[in-house]
Design a protein around this motif. Sequence first.
Motif, PDB file in Angstrom:
ATOM      1  N   UNK A  55       0.815  -1.216   0.000  1.00 53.81           N
ATOM      2  CA  UNK A  55       0.000   0.000   0.000  1.00 53.81           C
ATOM      3  C   UNK A  55       0.843   1.258   0.000  1.00 53.81           C
ATOM      4  N   UNK A  56       1.882   1.268   0.838  1.00 52.53           N
ATOM      5  CA  UNK A  56       2.770   2.433   0.879  1.00 52.53           C
ATOM      6  C   UNK A  56       3.481   2.623  -0.459  1.00 52.53           C
ATOM      7  N   UNK A  57       3.911   1.538  -1.063  1.00 56.32           N
ATOM      8  CA  UNK A  57       4.590   1.614  -2.353  1.00 56.32           C
ATOM      9  C   UNK A  57       3.640   2.156  -3.425  1.00 56.32           C
ATOM     10  N   UNK A  58       2.417   1.652  -3.429  1.00 57.59           N
ATOM     11  CA  UNK A  58       1.427   2.121  -4.409  1.00 57.59           C
ATOM     12  C   UNK A  58       1.105   3.597  -4.209  1.00 57.59           C
ATOM     13  N   UNK A  59       1.007   4.011  -2.962  1.00 61.77           N
ATOM     14  CA  UNK A  59       0.667   5.406  -2.653  1.00 61.77           C
ATOM     15  C   UNK A  59       1.785   6.380  -2.981  1.00 61.77           C
ATOM     16  N   UNK A  60       3.035   5.940  -2.835  1.00 64.41           N
ATOM     17  CA  UNK A  60       4.164   6.864  -2.943  1.00 64.41           C
ATOM     18  C   UNK A  60       5.013   6.666  -4.195  1.00 64.41           C
ATOM     19  N   UNK A  61       4.892   5.506  -4.833  1.00 61.20           N
ATOM     20  CA  UNK A  61       5.723   5.221  -5.995  1.00 61.20           C
ATOM     21  C   UNK A  61       7.149   4.833  -5.650  1.00 61.20           C
ATOM     22  N   UNK A  62       7.435   4.610  -4.396  1.00 63.84           N
ATOM     23  CA  UNK A  62       8.782   4.236  -3.949  1.00 63.84           C
ATOM     24  C   UNK A  62       8.840   2.737  -3.677  1.00 63.84           C
ATOM     25  N   UNK A  63      10.061   2.216  -3.612  1.00 62.74           N
ATOM     26  CA  UNK A  63      10.277   0.817  -3.238  1.00 62.74           C
ATOM     27  C   UNK A  63      10.063   0.711  -1.728  1.00 62.74           C
ATOM     28  N   UNK A  64       9.072  -0.072  -1.338  1.00 65.05           N
ATOM     29  CA  UNK A  64       8.822  -0.328   0.082  1.00 65.05           C
ATOM     30  C   UNK A  64       8.735  -1.835   0.252  1.00 65.05           C
ATOM     31  N   UNK A  65       9.638  -2.392   1.040  1.00 65.48           N
ATOM     32  CA  UNK A  65       9.665  -3.828   1.303  1.00 65.48           C
ATOM     33  C   UNK A  65       9.199  -4.068   2.728  1.00 65.48           C
TER      34      UNK A  65
END
Length: 84
Positions: A55-65
């Motif tokens: 969700x965080x990756x989708x919201x921000x466009x950053x790589x979140x693992x």
Amino acid sequence: MAPGAVTSFDVSGLRVLVVGASSGIGEAIARAFAERDADVTIVADVDTISAVAEGLSADTGRRVAGFQCDVADQNAVVGIVDEA
């Protein structure tokens, strides 16, 4: 705002590890880093952490693992740091 309070910071391009990021303050901290162009690894001892990362990756466009981990287990933490 308190005198000397930090209102912005540059973490673009850095890798950041946030523990306890499945919700609340930890998730907000992870989001703040991602919104400032950092790649973020989030860790929590809950099975929903991967969904939070997605969700965080989708919201921000950053790589979140996201990794499920008990941070009291030193070997598990070392493994996450090595993988992140």
